[in-house]
Scaffold this active site. Sequence first.
Site, PDB file in Angstrom:
ATOM      1  N   LYS A  71       0.854  -1.198   0.000  1.00  0.00           N
ATOM      2  CA  LYS A  71       0.000   0.000   0.000  1.00  0.00           C
ATOM      3  C   LYS A  71       0.882   1.237   0.000  1.00  0.00           C
ATOM      4  O   LYS A  71       1.915   1.278   0.679  1.00  0.00           O
ATOM      5  CB  LYS A  71      -0.909  -0.029   1.236  1.00  0.00           C
ATOM      6  N   SER A 146      -9.799   1.677   2.748  1.00  0.00           N
ATOM      7  CA  SER A 146      -8.945   2.505   1.931  1.00  0.00           C
ATOM      8  C   SER A 146      -7.863   1.741   1.168  1.00  0.00           C
ATOM      9  O   SER A 146      -7.302   2.265   0.215  1.00  0.00           O
ATOM     10  CB  SER A 146      -8.250   3.550   2.812  1.00  0.00           C
ATOM     11  N   SER A 170     -10.108  -0.713   6.914  1.00  0.00           N
ATOM     12  CA  SER A 170      -9.482  -0.520   5.600  1.00  0.00           C
ATOM     13  C   SER A 170      -8.753  -1.731   5.023  1.00  0.00           C
ATOM     14  O   SER A 170      -8.322  -1.688   3.878  1.00  0.00           O
ATOM     15  CB  SER A 170      -8.521   0.660   5.658  1.00  0.00           C
TER      16      SER A 170
END
Lengths: 482, 482, 94
Positions: A71, A146, A170
Amino acid sequence: MTNLTNLTDLTAKAAVDAIAAGDLDAAELFTAYREAAAAEDLNAYTWVADQTPDLSAAAALPLRGVPLAVKDLFCTQGVPSQAGSKILEGYRPPYDATVVAQLAAAGTSLLGKTNQDEFAMGSSNENSAYGPVKNPWDHTRVPGGSSGGSAAAVAAGLAPWALGTDTGGSIRQPAALCGIVGLKPTYGSVSRYGMIAFASSLDQAGPFARDVTDAALLYSHMHGRDPRDATSVGRPDADAIALPTGERLDGLRLGVPDDLTGEGVEPGVWTAFEAALETAKGLGATVERVALPHAGYGLNAYYVIAPAEASSNLARFDGVRYGARAEADDLITMYTKTRHDYMGTEVKRRILIGTYALSSGFYDAYYASAQKVRTLIARDFTTAFAGVDLIVTPTSPGVAFPLGAKTEDPLSMYLNDIFTIPISLAGIPALSLPCGLSEGLPVGLQLAGPAFSENRILEAAYALEQAFAFDNTPSAIGGAPS
Amino acid sequence: MSTTTYETVIGLEIHVQLKTATKMFCGCELTFGEPPNTRVCPVCLALPGALPVGNAEAIHLGIMIGHALGCEIAPRMKFDRKQYFYPDSPKGYQISQFDEPLCAGGEIGGVRINRVHLEEDAAKTIHAGASGRIHGSEASVVDFNRGGTPLAEIVTEPDIHSAEQAGEFLRLLRTTLRVLGVSDVNMEEGSLRCDANISIRPAGTTELGTKTELKNMNSFRYIERGIRAEVARQTALLDAGERIVQETLHFDPRTERLTSMRSKEEAQDYRYFPEPDLVPVPVDAAMLDRARAAMPELPAARQARFEADLSLHPDTAKLLAWRSELGDWFEAALAASPDGVSPQTAGPLANWTTNELLTRLGGDVDPATSKVTPAAMAQLVALVTARTVTAGAGKEVLDTLIAEGGDPAQIVEAKGLGAVGGEDTLAPIVAEALAANPDIAERLRGGDMKPMGVIIGHVMKATKGRADGGEVTKLVRAQLGV
Amino acid sequence: MIDRTQVLHVARLARLQLTDDEVERMSTELSSILDHIETISELDLSDVAPTAHVVASEGALRADAPRASLDHDVALAQAPDPADDGFRVPSPQA
Ligand SMILES: [Mg+2]
Ligand SMILES: [Zn+2]
């Protein structure tokens, strides 16, 4: 050696074993993923390695050079780390996040950086300055957020596994919406050093994987006390993560919270959830109702605590030392214009909520109260775990929704995380496992346990995974790639 | 003309840079005078993802300060964030302590201490003049080397009532901190900085007047002058029937002018909240004991010891004890005293040190920087006490020691300053004096001792002042048979 | 409820410029979010201790031992306006 089109079908564990056995070349595997990632049409990656590194040394390490997608909010030395924000466009950190360094030391190789909601604020990945990510199951739908890029990449076979972060859901929510496994570990078991912070007291890194075994394998190399993170504790001694093997749930007590489930859950999701409970019973588990009387206030507390911490954590993006700067003749205008021009709407919204909640005259009503609610919620879980081993809920009240469906209504977007947030506030571990389909889209089952019960969660998830036999190949029911 | 008399009420806030090897929350080395931005790291530059970890030694030094000031030590070390945007504050907040300071209460030099808390220092902003890039506007350049230095902020109660008392309190505090070894306490280099909150009220009333804050004065003399100037300003305002405006002022010691620093700035709202990156650390018995064991003798205790054990006059004892360098020099001299350590040796040595030596060196000079060694001083005083030299000759020896250094006995020998004594030497001179003054001799013989001085004066003249008056008197009596 | 003035005040504290449209929009959205949050006041929290950290750790401190700092060039490499070996910023008073 092997047919390249099949290489990316291997789970990470299978790839590790194949490399160890000499049946697979790590560089060949990396190249296959690199080419797939470079050609992807989901907007899952914001950066992909432009060449295959020398993996001869890595192949001797436990994870054998198997590629890893990371990420974008993890700092990677010399590699863009933009956290989905325009204010960090092109930012290349001078150091690696501890988790990234740990996993590199264990033998993973950095395949790419994945798209995300800006500063991890969002549940749909539509808040990225680098454009939304498409759900591999239906390109007209969101992948969740997210960590949407990581989830989509793993689900679409663009990475064997990936790192995400979970503040209020997330990891778990996008894992559910993309039909893969996502684990949010116990707060403090994984270092936060080098993770671009959203809400410090909630943020925790965790793995995305195609199956429970891979999630366990990746997490087993992530946890540990980090002297650079004062909030990290690692795991209790002799509590290393074992790869799960059991196929029964005999004697396991599952609790379904009265106060969380029910209203707001899509019927198809509810059906899949109830079917999952029946499967669990068939494996020998018992299912009972548990009370979490304050969990319903989780969203309220979360939307004070997380924005408050974020408003403070994001103050460092001021145009002075790194990142974008708007030119101005005086300091105040430089600050306010920089932050206006290079931060997105959701980030501004949360900075304003958080600043308001901490400001003079409002602190007690908002921040102090939210922290007290947090105490009550944590206490609820402690009480519940005296009677059951794990708590189960749907991960998300709905399946992946169409792009743009909720962008105009922040509150309805926030309600996506109603099942994941109370767990985040309590700091306990939870995993999302695909348990079926609704409207042809994956439904996630969330399993939560007491602090440091990751082994128990992984064991239960593994047994359920075998029984569900969920086919995690996206069937691409929706619009074709545009 | 003033008709009202006012009482001045002053509280001080003192920032002390702690003498640790590294910064408060990162491992950057603390050195003085390095090129800009060479003692910086991800933590003290507030790079994305970096996290603070508290310096154990800074907490140890903070506890020592608490012990020295008689404070209550908090059961845990808890940090908070204090939010404000300024280029010298890279995170957009300062890590400080809000509601649970490390030390509370206490007293020193008759002034009560409100609290002592730990925090991190700001970076240094250097005015850079007009910048080429930003057209026609002024710019500053930030150097983060100093940013993050551990600070103890000491806050007094408003117990100080004059500029002189403020100066005296600060001298005692500085000596105490220096003796503790917790700081360099160098005002010019900024390791000790003082702000004063000043108000006045009609004598006999108890309600506090509106206060102003005098910022960052960098010497004791400026503090005293600044306070005097501000008290005069406030008195003139009230006498003229005007109001005091609460504001922050800067005192320019060259012009004696006070200027308002932030008249236009909005009221501050620091939005304090518990630092989520730092878990509170228990202050346990071991930490308290370690600090206790490291405590040296403090100025107040040293003064008491000088009075009790060495029978020094309280003023002398205070002067020596409150100026630790003077006390150290004096004790070194006393230890070297040929006649051993006793009130009999200490008294004359203390008088010679505080009167003769300091007067000659100048009040503020540390004798350790002079050419007079403590051992030389001890020998000189022993020579005077033994009447080997007279007091007058001893002062001549001291002048030589200050100018050239050396050994007192050798100076006496080389300059012929030794006392002239002994019957063999003095008796003929006394006989000669009596013979030259027959009328005086007659009166002395008749029991009228008043003119003895004439004979002594004669002998002194003959010996160039090196005879002892008492011995001369004895010889006169013997020769005249009275 | 949070009105325009409050939005502007909070934005100023947060050093965030907002256009008129943004002020309008934020005032509406923040009001509905805050209204939702405020249902917390239904709970009696008078005897509840706040939780700032869920970690049951004893806290962690660092030994006072120096670590290498960043190279000067690396420290300044990402600066928007490096000058005189430092980070240049406009002065507070223009
Ligand atoms: Mg302070
Ligand atoms: Zn540093």
